[in-house]
Scaffold this motif. Structure first.
Motif: not given
Length: 135
Positions: A85-93, A95-101, A113-116
């Motif tokens: 789950a942690a690596t999925d969230r890191l990957d989503a962050f 790559t700028g895609t939404s997290a799978p969960d 603060a915003s993602a930008a």
């Protein structure tokens, strides 16, 4: 228990016992070590509950305690899910895609603060040298 499994000899014994009970001599045969040294490994596995031994006549037979391995397996599965789950969230962050969960906390919910703002490098504050005071 993890200390017992850290040794390659003990892991080999556990792997062999996964196929069924075996005598001490059957377990020691493929290993290049003295019997007293091997018996220390057996005692270590027995003391942490991974194996049990029983003596019938002159033969001591070792049996794998699968219940103890199930405890390790459940703990490892919990750790695996957490890290995935942690690596999925890191990957989503990254790559700028939404997290799978979507129910899992993400980096954006941790800080207002915003993602930008988080993705741009932080510039250190500009410092101005203090003017020299002259007497």
């Amino acid at each position: 228990m993890f200390t017992a499994l850290a040794d390659p000899t003990r892991r080999a014994v556990v792997a062999r016992l996964g196929h069924g009970p075996a005598s001490i001599s059957e377990l020691a045969e493929p290993l290049s070590m003295s019997m007293p040294s091997f018996l220390k490994h057996v005692r270590t596995l027995e003391s942490c509950g991974l194996i049990t031994t029983r003596k019938t006549g002159r033969v001591r037979t070792c049996v794998l305690n699968e219940n103890r391995l199930a405890v390790v397996d459940r703990w490892l599965e919990t750790q695996r899910r957490s890290w995935e789950a942690a690596t999925d969230r890191l990957d989503a962050f990254v790559t700028g895609t939404s997290a799978p969960d979507s129910s899992a906390p993400t980096a954006s919910s941790d800080h207002p603060a915003s993602a930008a703002d988080r993705s741009s490098p932080t510039t250190p504050p500009t410092t101005h040298p203090h003017p020299k005071e002259t007497p």
